[in-house]
Scaffold this motif. Structure first.
Motif, short mmCIF file in Angstrom:
data_model
loop_
_atom_site.label_atom_id
_atom_site.label_comp_id
_atom_site.label_asym_id
_atom_site.label_seq_id
_atom_site.Cartn_x
_atom_site.Cartn_y
_atom_site.Cartn_z
N HIS A 192 4.01 -4.08 -10.29
CA HIS A 192 5.15 -4.48 -9.43
C HIS A 192 5.00 -4.90 -8.73
O HIS A 192 5.20 -5.93 -8.13
N LEU B 129 -8.76 4.91 -5.89
CA LEU B 129 -8.18 5.95 -5.55
C LEU B 129 -7.32 6.19 -4.14
O LEU B 129 -7.12 7.30 -3.11
N THR C 119 1.07 -1.27 -0.17
CA THR C 119 -0.21 -0.14 0.00
C THR C 119 0.86 1.13 0.47
O THR C 119 0.59 2.31 -1.08
N GLU C 120 1.89 1.52 1.03
CA GLU C 120 2.91 2.24 0.95
C GLU C 120 4.54 2.32 0.12
O GLU C 120 3.93 4.18 -0.89
N ASN C 121 4.74 1.16 0.11
CA ASN C 121 5.51 1.37 -1.10
C ASN C 121 5.06 1.60 -2.77
O ASN C 121 6.01 2.30 -3.52
N ILE C 122 4.75 0.75 -2.45
CA ILE C 122 3.60 0.59 -4.42
C ILE C 122 2.84 1.51 -4.63
O ILE C 122 2.82 1.91 -5.35
N GLY C 123 2.04 1.57 -3.64
CA GLY C 123 0.35 2.61 -4.41
C GLY C 123 -0.50 1.63 -4.35
O GLY C 123 -0.63 0.52 -4.68
N PRO D 168 1.14 0.52 -14.00
CA PRO D 168 2.49 -0.22 -13.54
C PRO D 168 2.45 -0.68 -12.37
O PRO D 168 3.73 -1.28 -11.70
N GLN D 169 1.93 -0.02 -11.33
CA GLN D 169 2.58 -0.51 -9.97
C GLN D 169 1.30 -1.49 -9.58
O GLN D 169 1.99 -2.29 -8.75
#
Lengths: 479, 479
Positions: free
Chosen positions: A80, A302, A65-69, A76-77
């Motif tokens: 990843h 979101l 959640t925080e590093n990848i989002g 792309p996320q």
């Protein structure tokens, strides 16, 4: 096909799944007691205890959640996240395959709305309306559209208005999410009642010639927070306004004509090749027999998809992590699956069902966690009723964590596992406390802080103990 | 001058005002019982009962918030609100004056932020940060600024870092609003602890050469909702991120360098002439003696200013509306004041204090409601202790509504009435249940639905009964 079926099916399932928190014990007295081998009971207790002190699952949620989002399918996320989870599973010593899923990328674009004409308006002013685009939305022209809003409270009210009063206008389905029902423990029922309008509202409005369709956001937030989600493409722009903005528009429209300027510019890009992550902890005796433990890798864009569904992926990863830490060797293969595209079409589980069609008989159980990370009170299960007694000692192992109920249902307990469940595979999901789940669901506020570490540990315990049971019992569950 | 003092003063007041809900009855036994004339008691009971069944105040809040909308000082909406309230007061038969207040118009502009570089980032991606501009912010260039974020937990931590580690960077003051304290009834104390960083954070950061200053939003919302507000202009951009985004940045910054792209483009336009609305219900015996009952007309621009402070204006209007409906004739003049610019400088109350400087001795009491519309438990009062016994029969009239406490303080119970209170005028505010007030305060979610009609009626009863008492008692309160 499933693209159109999936959200409604999911909604219907949720109604049933979340409406009951207490298991019926009617059958308990009619069948002989099942006894697990002592070593299995001891292994399950060790798994439970290790889950309740491990921070591995939380660290996975944090990274996703925080590093990848945000991990919208084909972004792309999301790609990843596929690589990250695959790598983590390799580090745990699992055999990892990336299995192809083709899906288009959906990009939200601009989403703005303002009231430009309404009763009592201060001269020369407008009012902002908070709106978010639904995934089936067509795009407005770049400059938006401006037209009158018609407010209805149901499909029937819309029909009663007819084409004459709807054509060329923006329909607002002002159907409230029942917050009292959700707070009382019937969150799924509340969701199901309102989400029908998210899925099919635009279609109904388009059939009467509407210029666009808006819904009141499906969820319990009282903080001017719009909830996005899947909607059936209907050839018109489709959005969700906040509960507050729905009230505002409805109140003003009851006083006189209300005109809205609406700009939604979503875009869908050509299909890419993405993947489900499939990672096997190979069984020691029956490696061909498989227990799936899973969550979905993709999220809406979101928020950062913590409760929906990094938590589900993380507890599945934690289940095998704990087995490896404790040097446990399940007889059957435990397969971690990170599904792709649960949110916007279900292409990941469709692909898996096709690719593994010949192996359904060897799938002995499928687990998915996709209702957040609230305290699990037990399991929701679509199983042969004769299978229930076999699970009792497992539930006893979890009793100390408050997770010992078994709610049997006629629907799949999770959307990604539904093709497998339909093929007869016993299906399970943790029965989470979801009273606040729909406050954050599909919003910008689905973020890491909504995860209570202790409750995530309880979910990991539940998934690990159930998966290990199914993989290690002398017999498989009757189907 | 007050521009700089006001927010801190207000914060300090709130700490004290909201921290106690129970009146001390220590003095009760030492003074003789005060008896009101029977007619006055009967009139007060009639006012109370009429307030509890009237929908006038609610309709005023609805019109101000939904038809007029956000009312940032000097905006067309704020000007329209001035005209609307003046007209409504004329319709009630009051003598209405518009008293000049000069103030600049502040326009928010663009407010966006994204993390462009951080540990574990998916290649080619960024993450959105939800930010709102504070009123003392300078503008960034149109294209924004991009620089590293330094996270601190206090002014002391910032100082300890020193110019070398702060210059050219964006400082994030990650000071949490204490939600547990607020839920336990100490909302003002929780607010006061955190709001010091909103008011003075940018100044402290600028003194060490920071490129910009961000705070963690001051408030209890858990819904990715930013809280705006006043900040001391410090010559650098100044914003507030949501609690979730503050967590995100702090977590990532603990893992490695984090770079933020920040664009805030507020503009301040030249002063216009706006107005306080001053409407007199003329006293029958001592028309020169004045009791002020008030709220502020302006609001922040993100929401529609329902709890802050259409509710305050509406209950003041309701107080005189009820007196007119019941054909009551206070001996002294009751003056409804709708203040301008409470939020962004306090120029309205400054102007009133100047314009009425010679009449302070004839102001016998000032009331302002500016802490929402929660259930009032009594009054906060800055009065001569000898005045308290005179209010007891009035509190008894309100006892049935649960509004019978009197909390005496050394600070002004409201920011707009502070110049009058400083001049010795007895000052009062309803002591509202404000446990959830700071969840919505200064956000887009300050909307009509946050008003509970019954509680608004209780506030109207409180304001009407107290104002009529002060205007009709044989004697005025000792100062």
């Amino acid at each position: 096909m499933l693209i159109k079926r999936s959200p409604l099916l999911k909604a219907v399932s949720l109604i049933v799944l979340l409406s009951f928190a207490v298991v019926s014990s009617a059958q308990r007295s009619r069948v002989p007691e099942v006894v697990y081998p002592p070593q299995l009971l001891s292994d399950l207790a060790a798994l439970r205890d290790a889950a309740l002190t491990s921070d591995y699952a939380y660290r996975q949620v944090a990274h996703l959640t925080e590093n990848i989002g945000p991990r919208m399918g084909a972004s792309p996320q999301a790609e990843h996240a596929v690589d990250y989870v695959a790598e983590q599973m390799r580090l745990q010593g699992l055999e990892v395959r990336l299995e192809e899923v083709r899906l288009p990328r959906w990009v939200r674009g601009i989403e703005t709305a303002e009231l430009v004409h309404y009763p009592g308006q201060a001269p020369g002013t407008t009012q902002r309306v908070v709106v978010t685009t639904l995934s089936g939305s067509s795009a407005t022209p770049a400059g938006g559209i401006t037209t009158e809003v018609v407010v209805v409270g149901s499909f029937d009210e819309l029909k009663a208005l007819g084409r004459e009063k709807v054509a060329g206008k923006i329909v607002l389905f002002n159907v409230p999410f029942d917050k009292k029902k959700a707070a009382a423990g019937y969150a799924g029922e509340a969701y199901g009642e309102a989400v029908a309008y998210r899925a099919a509202g635009a279609k109904a409005a388009a059939e009467l010639g509407a210029a666009a369709s808006l819904i009141r956001s499906v969820g319990g937030a009282e903080y001017r927070l719009p909830h996005t989600g899947y909607s059936v493409p209907a050839g018109i722009p489709a959005g969700a306004v906040t509960a507050e903005d729905a009230d505002l528009i409805a109140h003003l429209a009851s006083q006189g004509p209300v005109q809205l300027h609406l700009t939604l510019t979503p875009q869908t890009f050509p299909e890419i090749v993405s993947h489900n992550v499939v990672a096997d902890l190979r069984g020691s005796e029956h490696p061909e027999q498989v227990v799936v433990v899973s969550g979905h890798l993709d999220s809406w864009d979101l928020g950062t998809g913590a409760i929906d569904d990094a938590a589900g992926v993380a507890v599945a990863m934690e289940a095998v992590h704990l087995m490896q830490e404790l040097h446990l060797h399940p007889k059957r293969t435990i397969r971690v699956v990170g599904w792709m595209d649960e949110e916007n079409g279900g292409r990941g589980h469709d692909a898996y069902a096709k690719q593994h069609a010949a192996e359904m008989a060897n799938h002995v159980g499928v687990l998915e966690s996709d209702l957040g990370a609230g305290h699990p009170m037990g399991f929701i299960a679509k199983i042969n009723p004769d299978a229930a007694p076999l699970l009792r000692p497992m539930l006893e192992v979890l009793r100390s964590t408050g997770c010992n109920a078994l709610r049997q249902t006629d629907y799949s307990p999770g959307s990604d596992i539904s093709p497998l469940v339909k093929a007869g595979v016993p299906g399970f999901a943790p029965m989470q406390d979801s009273r606040t789940y729909f406050n954050y669901h599909h919003t910008a506020a689905d973020t890491l802080d909504k995860i209570v570490p202790r409750e995530l540990q309880e979910n990991a315990a539940a998934m690990a103990v159930l998966a290990y049971t199914l993989a290690s019992l002398p017999q498989t569950l009757p189907r």
